[in-house]
Design an enzyme around this catalytic site. Sequence first.
Site, mmCIF file in Angstrom:
data_model
loop_
_atom_site.group_PDB
_atom_site.id
_atom_site.type_symbol
_atom_site.label_atom_id
_atom_site.label_comp_id
_atom_site.label_asym_id
_atom_site.label_seq_id
_atom_site.Cartn_x
_atom_site.Cartn_y
_atom_site.Cartn_z
ATOM 1 N N HIS A 140 38.717 23.530 36.314
ATOM 2 C CA HIS A 140 38.939 24.012 34.946
ATOM 3 C C HIS A 140 39.666 22.975 34.090
ATOM 4 O O HIS A 140 39.504 22.961 32.873
ATOM 5 C CB HIS A 140 39.709 25.332 34.962
ATOM 6 C CG HIS A 140 38.884 26.499 35.428
ATOM 7 N ND1 HIS A 140 39.175 27.801 35.082
ATOM 8 C CD2 HIS A 140 37.781 26.561 36.203
ATOM 9 C CE1 HIS A 140 38.272 28.617 35.647
ATOM 10 N NE2 HIS A 140 37.428 27.884 36.332
ATOM 11 N N ASP A 141 40.472 22.119 34.705
ATOM 12 C CA ASP A 141 41.106 21.047 33.929
ATOM 13 C C ASP A 141 40.063 19.994 33.540
ATOM 14 O O ASP A 141 39.961 19.632 32.361
ATOM 15 C CB ASP A 141 42.235 20.398 34.733
ATOM 16 C CG ASP A 141 42.901 19.267 33.955
ATOM 17 O OD1 ASP A 141 43.167 19.467 32.749
ATOM 18 O OD2 ASP A 141 43.146 18.186 34.536
ATOM 19 N N VAL A 167 37.470 20.456 30.612
ATOM 20 C CA VAL A 167 37.952 20.547 29.232
ATOM 21 C C VAL A 167 38.720 19.262 28.906
ATOM 22 O O VAL A 167 39.777 19.015 29.486
ATOM 23 C CB VAL A 167 38.864 21.775 29.048
ATOM 24 C CG1 VAL A 167 39.308 21.901 27.601
ATOM 25 C CG2 VAL A 167 38.140 23.042 29.495
ATOM 26 N N SER A 204 45.463 18.789 30.885
ATOM 27 C CA SER A 204 45.616 19.624 29.685
ATOM 28 C C SER A 204 45.802 21.093 30.068
ATOM 29 O O SER A 204 46.415 21.865 29.330
ATOM 30 C CB SER A 204 44.401 19.477 28.772
ATOM 31 O OG SER A 204 43.193 19.688 29.480
ATOM 32 N N PRO A 214 31.611 27.603 32.575
ATOM 33 C CA PRO A 214 30.419 28.435 32.775
ATOM 34 C C PRO A 214 30.753 29.765 33.450
ATOM 35 O O PRO A 214 31.614 29.821 34.320
ATOM 36 C CB PRO A 214 29.510 27.568 33.660
ATOM 37 C CG PRO A 214 30.368 26.466 34.185
ATOM 38 C CD PRO A 214 31.491 26.294 33.225
ATOM 39 N N THR A 261 33.598 28.447 49.205
ATOM 40 C CA THR A 261 33.836 28.705 50.628
ATOM 41 C C THR A 261 35.267 29.179 50.857
ATOM 42 O O THR A 261 35.621 29.615 51.953
ATOM 43 C CB THR A 261 33.564 27.432 51.469
ATOM 44 O OG1 THR A 261 33.774 27.729 52.856
ATOM 45 C CG2 THR A 261 34.498 26.288 51.083
ATOM 46 N N ASP A 266 33.635 33.903 50.256
ATOM 47 C CA ASP A 266 32.913 33.609 51.501
ATOM 48 C C ASP A 266 33.173 34.762 52.449
ATOM 49 O O ASP A 266 34.304 34.957 52.910
ATOM 50 C CB ASP A 266 33.404 32.273 52.068
ATOM 51 C CG ASP A 266 32.808 31.951 53.448
ATOM 52 O OD1 ASP A 266 32.203 32.847 54.081
ATOM 53 O OD2 ASP A 266 32.956 30.796 53.882
HETATM 54 C C1 HEM Z 1 28.512 27.218 37.658
HETATM 55 C C2 HEM Z 1 29.689 26.929 38.136
HETATM 56 C C3 HEM Z 1 30.751 27.933 38.484
HETATM 57 C C4 HEM Z 1 30.890 29.241 38.147
HETATM 58 C C5 HEM Z 1 29.955 30.084 37.287
HETATM 59 C C6 HEM Z 1 32.090 29.706 38.790
HETATM 60 C C7 HEM Z 1 32.590 30.985 38.645
HETATM 61 C C8 HEM Z 1 33.710 31.470 39.299
HETATM 62 C C9 HEM Z 1 34.242 32.783 39.126
HETATM 63 C C10 HEM Z 1 33.703 33.837 38.173
HETATM 64 C C11 HEM Z 1 35.296 32.904 39.970
HETATM 65 C C12 HEM Z 1 36.188 34.126 40.159
HETATM 66 C C13 HEM Z 1 37.316 34.112 39.171
HETATM 67 C C14 HEM Z 1 38.141 35.362 39.238
HETATM 68 O O1 HEM Z 1 37.656 36.430 39.660
HETATM 69 O O2 HEM Z 1 39.312 35.308 38.831
HETATM 70 C C15 HEM Z 1 35.432 31.656 40.666
HETATM 71 C C16 HEM Z 1 36.384 31.393 41.608
HETATM 72 C C17 HEM Z 1 36.563 30.158 42.182
HETATM 73 N N1 HEM Z 1 35.907 28.991 41.857
HETATM 74 FE FE1 HEM Z 1 34.239 28.867 40.760
HETATM 75 N N2 HEM Z 1 32.648 28.699 39.505
HETATM 76 C C18 HEM Z 1 31.880 27.591 39.342
HETATM 77 C C19 HEM Z 1 32.118 26.332 39.857
HETATM 78 C C20 HEM Z 1 33.215 26.000 40.597
HETATM 79 C C21 HEM Z 1 33.591 24.661 40.960
HETATM 80 C C22 HEM Z 1 32.847 23.396 40.523
HETATM 81 C C23 HEM Z 1 34.714 24.744 41.719
HETATM 82 C C24 HEM Z 1 35.546 23.649 42.322
HETATM 83 C C25 HEM Z 1 35.079 22.494 42.719
HETATM 84 C C26 HEM Z 1 35.032 26.151 41.849
HETATM 85 C C27 HEM Z 1 36.056 26.666 42.587
HETATM 86 C C28 HEM Z 1 36.398 27.988 42.633
HETATM 87 C C29 HEM Z 1 37.392 28.519 43.552
HETATM 88 C C30 HEM Z 1 38.135 27.758 44.624
HETATM 89 C C31 HEM Z 1 37.514 29.887 43.250
HETATM 90 C C32 HEM Z 1 38.482 30.887 43.893
HETATM 91 C C33 HEM Z 1 39.786 30.850 43.125
HETATM 92 C C34 HEM Z 1 40.924 31.607 43.773
HETATM 93 O O3 HEM Z 1 40.749 32.348 44.730
HETATM 94 O O4 HEM Z 1 42.057 31.417 43.299
HETATM 95 N N3 HEM Z 1 34.107 26.877 41.146
HETATM 96 N N4 HEM Z 1 34.460 30.775 40.239
#
Ligand code: HEM
Length: 321
Positions: free
Chosen positions: A61-62, A65, A71, A155, A187, A238
Amino acid sequence: MKISNIILIFFFVLPFAYADLRVGFYGRSCPSAETIVRQVVQRRFNRERTVVADLLQIHFHDCFVRGCDASLLIDPRGQSRSEKQAATNKNLESFDLFDDIKAALEKACPCTVSCADIIALATRDTVALAGGPRYNVPTGRRDGLVSNPSEVNIPGPDLSVSQAFESFFRGRGFSLEEMVTLLGAHTVGFTHCSLVRNRLSSFGKRDPTMDGALDAKLGRTCGSSRRPAKNDPQIVLDQNTSFVFDNEYFRQIRKGRGVLHIDQQLALDNLSRHIVAGFAANGASFNRNFANAMIKLGSLHVLVGNSGEIRKNCRAFNNPR
Ligand code: HEM
Ligand SMILES: *[C@@H]1O[C@H](CO)[C@@H](O)[C@H](O)[C@H]1NC(C)=O
Ligand SMILES: *[C@@H]1O[C@H](CO)[C@@H](O)[C@H](O)[C@H]1NC(C)=O
């Protein structure tokens, strides 16, 4: 060289090059920098496994943006709003880890190591601790001077694969394979019922691509349209090895156990399914690709040289306006 080639290099090659960052940037100025980061991260990981997912999501997220410029770490202050206030950033946690790391670094080498580099290094360290690949992170980033919630455009989970790819490709230069690789970060970590309800039969929205057992299980966690569960419960992304950094995410989504719409679509869409199948079959290949994709993510539109600043406190600009 033809003028047109020079223009080509300037406008298309340089923005994606990592040449301005280098492994071991602090070798002279702060030789213990990477060791200090690793030690503070290790202590936190021993207490709280969730730090791995927290940091991966913060890094993503950093970087999306204004590039990887920390930021996202700026706190709102009086009338000044910050990226933390954007809807997609409200659930982010573990920001206090950066206070701990920064304090330790300021003691060892004041005003030397940027918060942007701390994010990249600390995220790298958590991935290794959770069982993922070890890799060198090029450093030399500087901290940004702007943090504006209206610029946040991460996204969303209900996009199609091609819509999500738009956001990774345009202006950021990721390939589809790199996007799929980076989504392998799911994962580890959690989402919330509010983002999954629109796929559950208990909410009258059965998504036929979801495995029936998972639909039933999530119905028990999230409740139903008549009786939704209170406080928006968390759901692991996961469904098998939720705290291990491995390729199990790719295997699970191939079995219909993708939790977010985008997770499930990766395994089904003709654009990405072969990439998912490859990573599901070969964990070493996922690890290698993940390390490279993270280095690329961490190099996105970075500030170097005399741009930006080295923050003394990751939560505030050195000269707040
Ligand atoms: C099209 C791309 C992506 C979409 C649509 C997406 C969407 C999301 C959403 C909706 C969540 C849950 C947020 C919540 O319920 O609070 C999430 C969690 C997460 N995302 Fe993604 N994500 C994307 C790409 C990525 C990328 C590139 C990474 C890191 C390299 C990432 C790492 C994570 C991690 C680790 C979580 C779990 C966070 C936690 O448990 O604190 N995501 N993502
Ligand atoms: C869970 O993961 C382990 C390790 O990858 C694997 O051997 C096992 O078959 C998986 N179980 C399920 C139910 O997917
Ligand atoms: C994927 O490709 C197959 C044939 O290769 C086709 O039958 C199917 O409709 C395609 N699916 C989508 C969602 O485009």
